[in-house]
Design a protein around this motif. Sequence first.
Motif, PDB file in Angstrom:
ATOM      1  N   ILE A 232     -47.550  -7.913 -16.900  1.00 21.45           N
ATOM      2  CA  ILE A 232     -46.866  -8.306 -18.133  1.00 21.45           C
ATOM      3  C   ILE A 232     -46.485  -7.064 -18.946  1.00 21.45           C
ATOM      4  N   LYS A 233     -45.636  -7.304 -19.912  1.00 23.15           N
ATOM      5  CA  LYS A 233     -45.301  -6.298 -20.923  1.00 23.15           C
ATOM      6  C   LYS A 233     -45.573  -6.917 -22.290  1.00 23.15           C
ATOM      7  N   ALA A 234     -46.091  -6.098 -23.191  1.00 20.24           N
ATOM      8  CA  ALA A 234     -46.437  -6.588 -24.523  1.00 20.24           C
ATOM      9  C   ALA A 234     -45.439  -6.063 -25.550  1.00 20.24           C
ATOM     10  N   PHE A 235     -44.935  -6.988 -26.382  1.00 20.50           N
ATOM     11  CA  PHE A 235     -43.986  -6.646 -27.440  1.00 20.50           C
ATOM     12  C   PHE A 235     -44.599  -7.002 -28.794  1.00 20.50           C
ATOM     13  N   PRO A 236     -44.392  -6.191 -29.812  1.00 20.81           N
ATOM     14  CA  PRO A 236     -44.915  -6.541 -31.137  1.00 20.81           C
ATOM     15  C   PRO A 236     -44.348  -7.880 -31.598  1.00 20.81           C
ATOM     16  N   ALA A 237     -45.215  -8.761 -32.065  1.00 23.52           N
ATOM     17  CA  ALA A 237     -44.775 -10.081 -32.529  1.00 23.52           C
ATOM     18  C   ALA A 237     -44.421 -10.080 -34.007  1.00 23.52           C
ATOM     19  N   THR A 238     -44.772  -9.033 -34.717  1.00 27.91           N
ATOM     20  CA  THR A 238     -44.514  -8.979 -36.159  1.00 27.91           C
ATOM     21  C   THR A 238     -43.826  -7.660 -36.505  1.00 27.91           C
ATOM     22  N   GLU A 239     -43.245  -7.612 -37.682  1.00 28.89           N
ATOM     23  CA  GLU A 239     -42.648  -6.385 -38.192  1.00 28.89           C
ATOM     24  C   GLU A 239     -42.888  -6.306 -39.687  1.00 28.89           C
ATOM     25  N   SER A 240     -43.031  -5.099 -40.170  1.00 32.87           N
ATOM     26  CA  SER A 240     -43.312  -4.898 -41.589  1.00 32.87           C
ATOM     27  C   SER A 240     -42.017  -4.656 -42.350  1.00 32.87           C
ATOM     28  N   HIS A 241     -41.881  -5.321 -43.473  1.00 34.46           N
ATOM     29  CA  HIS A 241     -40.734  -5.127 -44.358  1.00 34.46           C
ATOM     30  C   HIS A 241     -41.147  -4.425 -45.643  1.00 34.46           C
TER      31      HIS A 241
ATOM     32  N   ILE B 162     -60.688 -15.100 -39.582  1.00 30.10           N
ATOM     33  CA  ILE B 162     -61.008 -13.780 -40.115  1.00 30.10           C
ATOM     34  C   ILE B 162     -61.074 -12.731 -39.012  1.00 30.10           C
ATOM     35  N   GLN B 163     -61.247 -13.163 -37.759  1.00 26.57           N
ATOM     36  CA  GLN B 163     -61.332 -12.240 -36.634  1.00 26.57           C
ATOM     37  C   GLN B 163     -59.967 -11.808 -36.111  1.00 26.57           C
ATOM     38  N   ILE B 164     -58.912 -12.552 -36.426  1.00 28.77           N
ATOM     39  CA  ILE B 164     -57.608 -12.328 -35.810  1.00 28.77           C
ATOM     40  C   ILE B 164     -56.867 -11.182 -36.481  1.00 28.77           C
ATOM     41  N   GLY B 165     -56.290 -10.299 -35.644  1.00 27.68           N
ATOM     42  CA  GLY B 165     -55.555  -9.149 -36.151  1.00 27.68           C
ATOM     43  C   GLY B 165     -54.103  -9.167 -35.714  1.00 27.68           C
ATOM     44  N   ALA B 166     -53.618  -8.020 -35.189  1.00 29.72           N
ATOM     45  CA  ALA B 166     -52.217  -7.885 -34.790  1.00 29.72           C
ATOM     46  C   ALA B 166     -51.887  -8.810 -33.630  1.00 29.72           C
ATOM     47  N   SER B 167     -50.602  -9.207 -33.544  1.00 24.23           N
ATOM     48  CA  SER B 167     -50.158 -10.154 -32.521  1.00 24.23           C
ATOM     49  C   SER B 167     -49.065  -9.539 -31.655  1.00 24.23           C
ATOM     50  N   TYR B 168     -49.053  -9.955 -30.375  1.00 21.26           N
ATOM     51  CA  TYR B 168     -48.075  -9.427 -29.420  1.00 21.26           C
ATOM     52  C   TYR B 168     -47.569 -10.558 -28.530  1.00 21.26           C
ATOM     53  N   TYR B 169     -46.265 -10.521 -28.225  1.00 16.39           N
ATOM     54  CA  TYR B 169     -45.693 -11.449 -27.260  1.00 16.39           C
ATOM     55  C   TYR B 169     -45.834 -10.842 -25.868  1.00 16.39           C
ATOM     56  N   LEU B 170     -46.261 -11.649 -24.918  1.00 22.44           N
ATOM     57  CA  LEU B 170     -46.419 -11.177 -23.549  1.00 22.44           C
ATOM     58  C   LEU B 170     -45.293 -11.757 -22.693  1.00 22.44           C
ATOM     59  N   ALA B 171     -44.629 -10.891 -21.921  1.00 17.42           N
ATOM     60  CA  ALA B 171     -43.511 -11.307 -21.084  1.00 17.42           C
ATOM     61  C   ALA B 171     -43.770 -10.910 -19.643  1.00 17.42           C
ATOM     62  N   ALA B 172     -43.285 -11.720 -18.740  1.00 15.87           N
ATOM     63  CA  ALA B 172     -43.437 -11.447 -17.306  1.00 15.87           C
ATOM     64  C   ALA B 172     -42.106 -11.676 -16.616  1.00 15.87           C
ATOM     65  N   GLU B 173     -41.838 -10.899 -15.569  1.00 16.79           N
ATOM     66  CA  GLU B 173     -40.584 -11.000 -14.833  1.00 16.79           C
ATOM     67  C   GLU B 173     -40.856 -10.957 -13.335  1.00 16.79           C
TER      68      GLU B 173
ATOM     69  N   LEU C  40     -47.236 -20.021 -27.910  1.00 22.80           N
ATOM     70  CA  LEU C  40     -46.353 -20.282 -29.045  1.00 22.80           C
ATOM     71  C   LEU C  40     -44.972 -20.568 -28.477  1.00 22.80           C
ATOM     72  N   ASP C  41     -44.459 -21.775 -28.697  1.00 17.00           N
ATOM     73  CA  ASP C  41     -43.228 -22.219 -28.055  1.00 17.00           C
ATOM     74  C   ASP C  41     -43.425 -22.126 -26.536  1.00 17.00           C
ATOM     75  N   ASP C  42     -42.701 -21.266 -25.857  1.00 24.07           N
ATOM     76  CA  ASP C  42     -42.865 -21.116 -24.415  1.00 24.07           C
ATOM     77  C   ASP C  42     -43.396 -19.733 -24.043  1.00 24.07           C
ATOM     78  N   VAL C  43     -43.972 -19.044 -24.997  1.00 26.35           N
ATOM     79  CA  VAL C  43     -44.415 -17.667 -24.789  1.00 26.35           C
ATOM     80  C   VAL C  43     -45.926 -17.571 -24.976  1.00 26.35           C
ATOM     81  N   ILE C  44     -46.582 -16.782 -24.132  1.00 25.21           N
ATOM     82  CA  ILE C  44     -48.006 -16.489 -24.298  1.00 25.21           C
ATOM     83  C   ILE C  44     -48.139 -15.365 -25.324  1.00 25.21           C
ATOM     84  N   VAL C  45     -48.984 -15.583 -26.308  1.00 19.19           N
ATOM     85  CA  VAL C  45     -49.185 -14.609 -27.377  1.00 19.19           C
ATOM     86  C   VAL C  45     -50.585 -14.030 -27.268  1.00 19.19           C
ATOM     87  N   LEU C  46     -50.677 -12.727 -27.441  1.00 23.93           N
ATOM     88  CA  LEU C  46     -51.976 -12.040 -27.479  1.00 23.93           C
ATOM     89  C   LEU C  46     -52.282 -11.651 -28.912  1.00 23.93           C
TER      90      LEU C  46
END
Length: 311
Positions: A18-27, A104-115, A154-160
Amino acid sequence: MRPVWSGAISFGLVTIPIKAFPATESHSISFRQIHTADGGRIRYRKVCELDGEELAQEEIGRGYETATGTLVPVTDADLDAMPLPTAKAIEIVSFVPTDSIDPIQIGASYYLAAEGVAAKPYELLRRALQRSSKVAVAKFAWHNRERLGLLRVLDDVIVLHAMLWPDEIRSTDQVPVPDVSVSDEEVDAAVALAETLTGHDMSQMRDEYRAALEEVIAAKAAGERPPALEPAEPASAQVVDLMAMLEKSVQDAKATRGEPATVHPMPAKKKATAKKAAAKKTGSTAAAAKRTPAKKTAKKAASKRNPPRSA
């Protein structure tokens, strides 16, 4: 989006690249440090304390400082050679109910993709998570440390979700708990307010502070006077009528949503109790009044049947 990590999910004997992509962004708006006297930019230089030379990033490594002050160099090769199964894999260790995870344990989130060849085992894991209605607890090593993770769909994507270890969560024992009592009527009023505020669309929420700050920056950049902001009312330590404040809060919330700003009086139970007590008292008085004439009539009739004897 660019991947921030490449590896594999270890699901028993199944390996899913898999490849991990940031699920959030800071504004958030970033500031620079400046010299207040002349507006000059403040910069930091990375200088070796032994020879005084300024170093480029590629010349800088890492080291661990011991209790005696000795710096032990730790290279990328040292980290890559560690005997950890999670060095290049997200190892699933357990499946647990979703509600067993404390947020309270949950931190940063990432979308996992596979090809490619990883698509089928990826889909298999996704369907298994959905059908079981559970989440997967996993271990993985990122940024020079082993971490605890959570896999969900989440939807059709596995989230880490990166998670804190249990021993990283501080106990609540040191937090002072108010020693006060509230009435059932006050709790009912608070619940009524919560129900009035239920149903807001989270997707419509906006960062109003950032928008106001952008207006200030734009005005100053154009040489104009920043818009004046209404000062917030200072917090007061004065004791307030909670019931009245809760009732007004419900009215304001309904007015904001375009609903009739009418609510039932909050202390309804107290009023009902008072009316009931008053009715009971009135009924008792009336009953006593009815009983009194009857007693007098009975006593009078008895005196007629048995006239007093003469001495």
